[in-house]
Design an enzyme around this catalytic site. Sequence first.
Site, mmCIF file in Angstrom:
data_model
loop_
_atom_site.group_PDB
_atom_site.id
_atom_site.type_symbol
_atom_site.label_atom_id
_atom_site.label_comp_id
_atom_site.label_asym_id
_atom_site.label_seq_id
_atom_site.Cartn_x
_atom_site.Cartn_y
_atom_site.Cartn_z
ATOM 1 N N ARG A 117 7.475 -14.690 14.893
ATOM 2 C CA ARG A 117 8.244 -14.505 13.744
ATOM 3 C C ARG A 117 7.207 -15.412 12.420
ATOM 4 O O ARG A 117 7.797 -15.878 11.590
ATOM 5 C CB ARG A 117 9.303 -15.465 14.047
ATOM 6 C CG ARG A 117 10.508 -14.738 14.475
ATOM 7 C CD ARG A 117 11.665 -15.611 14.324
ATOM 8 N NE ARG A 117 12.814 -14.708 15.554
ATOM 9 C CZ ARG A 117 12.813 -15.469 16.830
ATOM 10 N NH1 ARG A 117 12.436 -16.504 16.564
ATOM 11 N NH2 ARG A 117 14.118 -14.528 17.827
ATOM 12 N N LYS A 139 1.625 -8.019 0.014
ATOM 13 C CA LYS A 139 2.380 -6.226 0.925
ATOM 14 C C LYS A 139 1.409 -6.031 2.330
ATOM 15 O O LYS A 139 0.208 -5.475 2.625
ATOM 16 C CB LYS A 139 2.184 -4.943 0.083
ATOM 17 C CG LYS A 139 3.543 -4.580 -1.004
ATOM 18 C CD LYS A 139 3.772 -3.396 -1.295
ATOM 19 C CE LYS A 139 4.623 -3.491 -2.678
ATOM 20 N NZ LYS A 139 4.534 -2.103 -3.130
ATOM 21 N N GLU A 181 -8.365 3.127 -8.164
ATOM 22 C CA GLU A 181 -6.933 1.886 -7.626
ATOM 23 C C GLU A 181 -7.913 1.296 -8.909
ATOM 24 O O GLU A 181 -6.524 1.208 -9.331
ATOM 25 C CB GLU A 181 -6.894 0.919 -6.189
ATOM 26 C CG GLU A 181 -6.226 1.921 -5.081
ATOM 27 C CD GLU A 181 -4.780 1.468 -5.178
ATOM 28 O OE1 GLU A 181 -4.503 1.981 -5.724
ATOM 29 O OE2 GLU A 181 -4.551 2.232 -4.386
ATOM 30 N N LYS A 223 -3.564 -7.560 -10.696
ATOM 31 C CA LYS A 223 -3.056 -7.305 -9.339
ATOM 32 C C LYS A 223 -1.772 -8.779 -9.384
ATOM 33 O O LYS A 223 -0.590 -9.183 -9.105
ATOM 34 C CB LYS A 223 -3.368 -6.801 -8.244
ATOM 35 C CG LYS A 223 -2.935 -7.489 -6.812
ATOM 36 C CD LYS A 223 -2.685 -5.692 -7.367
ATOM 37 C CE LYS A 223 -1.295 -6.039 -5.522
ATOM 38 N NZ LYS A 223 -1.321 -5.273 -4.904
ATOM 39 N N GLU A 233 9.060 -6.488 -5.700
ATOM 40 C CA GLU A 233 8.770 -5.260 -5.972
ATOM 41 C C GLU A 233 10.200 -4.729 -6.772
ATOM 42 O O GLU A 233 10.835 -3.706 -6.770
ATOM 43 C CB GLU A 233 8.280 -3.869 -5.226
ATOM 44 C CG GLU A 233 7.824 -2.686 -5.621
ATOM 45 C CD GLU A 233 7.579 -1.071 -5.518
ATOM 46 O OE1 GLU A 233 6.347 -2.190 -4.288
ATOM 47 O OE2 GLU A 233 7.993 -1.087 -5.201
ATOM 48 N N ARG A 237 6.586 -4.672 -10.543
ATOM 49 C CA ARG A 237 5.367 -4.333 -9.818
ATOM 50 C C ARG A 237 5.883 -2.407 -9.508
ATOM 51 O O ARG A 237 4.330 -2.745 -8.388
ATOM 52 C CB ARG A 237 5.695 -5.015 -7.831
ATOM 53 C CG ARG A 237 4.127 -5.450 -7.200
ATOM 54 C CD ARG A 237 4.620 -6.120 -5.731
ATOM 55 N NE ARG A 237 3.642 -5.497 -5.454
ATOM 56 C CZ ARG A 237 3.269 -6.472 -4.037
ATOM 57 N NH1 ARG A 237 3.287 -8.031 -3.954
ATOM 58 N NH2 ARG A 237 2.200 -6.377 -3.290
ATOM 59 N N ASN A 241 2.598 1.440 -8.680
ATOM 60 C CA ASN A 241 2.715 2.445 -8.226
ATOM 61 C C ASN A 241 2.510 4.001 -8.617
ATOM 62 O O ASN A 241 2.372 4.714 -8.175
ATOM 63 C CB ASN A 241 4.075 2.446 -7.253
ATOM 64 C CG ASN A 241 5.116 1.384 -6.103
ATOM 65 O OD1 ASN A 241 3.587 1.273 -5.529
ATOM 66 N ND2 ASN A 241 5.679 0.557 -6.132
ATOM 67 N N HIS A 244 1.450 6.956 -6.913
ATOM 68 C CA HIS A 244 1.466 6.843 -5.197
ATOM 69 C C HIS A 244 2.453 7.848 -4.672
ATOM 70 O O HIS A 244 3.007 7.707 -3.526
ATOM 71 C CB HIS A 244 2.169 5.256 -4.758
ATOM 72 C CG HIS A 244 0.302 4.584 -4.945
ATOM 73 N ND1 HIS A 244 -0.166 4.131 -5.763
ATOM 74 C CD2 HIS A 244 0.450 4.317 -3.961
ATOM 75 C CE1 HIS A 244 -0.959 2.370 -5.627
ATOM 76 N NE2 HIS A 244 -0.908 3.357 -4.444
ATOM 77 N N HIS A 248 1.612 9.040 -1.854
ATOM 78 C CA HIS A 248 2.401 8.986 -0.162
ATOM 79 C C HIS A 248 2.629 10.208 0.215
ATOM 80 O O HIS A 248 3.013 10.258 1.373
ATOM 81 C CB HIS A 248 3.383 8.508 -0.792
ATOM 82 C CG HIS A 248 2.566 6.584 -0.431
ATOM 83 N ND1 HIS A 248 3.134 5.377 -1.013
ATOM 84 C CD2 HIS A 248 1.275 5.878 -0.562
ATOM 85 C CE1 HIS A 248 3.281 4.391 -1.123
ATOM 86 N NE2 HIS A 248 1.789 5.083 -0.704
ATOM 87 N N HIS A 261 -6.630 6.950 1.377
ATOM 88 C CA HIS A 261 -5.774 6.787 0.645
ATOM 89 C C HIS A 261 -5.946 6.577 -1.093
ATOM 90 O O HIS A 261 -5.415 6.660 -2.074
ATOM 91 C CB HIS A 261 -5.283 5.440 0.596
ATOM 92 C CG HIS A 261 -4.345 4.921 -0.019
ATOM 93 N ND1 HIS A 261 -2.808 5.093 0.160
ATOM 94 C CD2 HIS A 261 -4.259 3.139 -0.895
ATOM 95 C CE1 HIS A 261 -2.140 4.503 -0.876
ATOM 96 N NE2 HIS A 261 -2.808 3.699 -1.538
HETATM 97 N N1 GLY Z 1 0.041 -1.654 -4.238
HETATM 98 C C1 GLY Z 1 0.650 -1.392 -4.918
HETATM 99 C C2 GLY Z 1 1.493 -3.402 -4.827
HETATM 100 O O1 GLY Z 1 0.987 -3.939 -3.902
HETATM 101 O O2 GLY Z 1 2.893 -3.401 -5.087
#
Ligand code: GLY
Length: 359
Positions: A117, A139, A181, A223, A233, A237, A241, A244, A248, A261
């Site tokens: 956990r 993330k 990125e 970041k 997010e 945040r 994306n 993305h 994705h 990616h």
């Molecule tokens: N890669 C996008 C984020 O960390 O929110």
Amino acid sequence: MATFTVRTATQQYDAIVERNAIARLSEFLPAKVSQIFVVTTRDVWEYHGETFQKALGARVHHVLYFPGGESNKRLREVEALAEQMMAQGADRASLVIGFGGGIVTDVAGFLAAIFLRGVPVIQVPTTLLGQVDAAVGGKTGVNLVSGKNLIGSFHQPLAVLIDPDVLRTLPEREYRAGLYEVLKCGVIRSKELFDLMAFRSADVLGQHPDVVQKIIEESVRIKCEVVTADEKEGDLRRILNFGHTVGHALEAETEYTRFLHGEAVAFGMNAATHLAHLTGSLPLAECNTILNGIELYGPIPKLDGIGADALLARLGSDKKTLHGKVHFVLPVRIGEVKVMSGVETGLVRQAIDAALAIR
Ligand code: GLY
């Protein structure tokens, strides 16, 4: 050398961008750690294992190899790593260290998030993409066949140690994938960073040390700032994306095997930039400047056999889809984006078609 701090409701930690940052590892180990589990890949360990071991000194540690690759970023691999930890007698005072690219830090972070956990994790990213994005911000997760990162958790690390020197052993394709990125960070939040990428591309591609340090610092600064403002997010945040949503879809459609990616994100940024112009959000001149910036670091692998219909169908299973509405992050100028949903499918198709026309 630069240090940036992420502050969330429950935690505060530093992301350190510094040559030889790995040597500082022992400063960040928790006082009462029982065992250390380093999740890495064989190639990373071959190149940098000795440096890493020196940094850990006499501390007992176990090296757990992850096979690498986006197609292995799956629950079964997390389970296999957890079984290995149990076999080595791991307990709640164990520490996981993610030492590798963004895939490794995502998997190691998720393993740490769910093992007994939750145990702490330190992230030591060794690819540009890992350094400027994946390893910072907590993330973690794995892919499903249905889509990218659909199982995961927020699990903030104790620290992120970013050593730009390790990039010298990175294959050129991986380096370029990370540069997309960096460009993303420029488009969403820093015209200065975008201009640096646009005007000094030869130095960026040639890995001029000062320029590499600068682009990493600026991306990590952005970041950390964004994650501090909105860890989970809920709002800001989402700007991270950019590229993305369609990116994705491309990764899932090609079963995570054809594009790195960052390359998929480059494709997605191209589509989102076209979409921004088509929806009237972005003037043509800025649209072309962004597209040219992306092209400077290309080309991405061939898009043969991929159609707009298949990508459109994938958009619905992205986790950015809310109440059935697909969200897009669209530039309004270089350095500023907005989140838009409910965009007419015909325009999305046009934008994807325009991106698919890249040679
Ligand atoms: N890669 C996008 C984020 O960390 O929110």
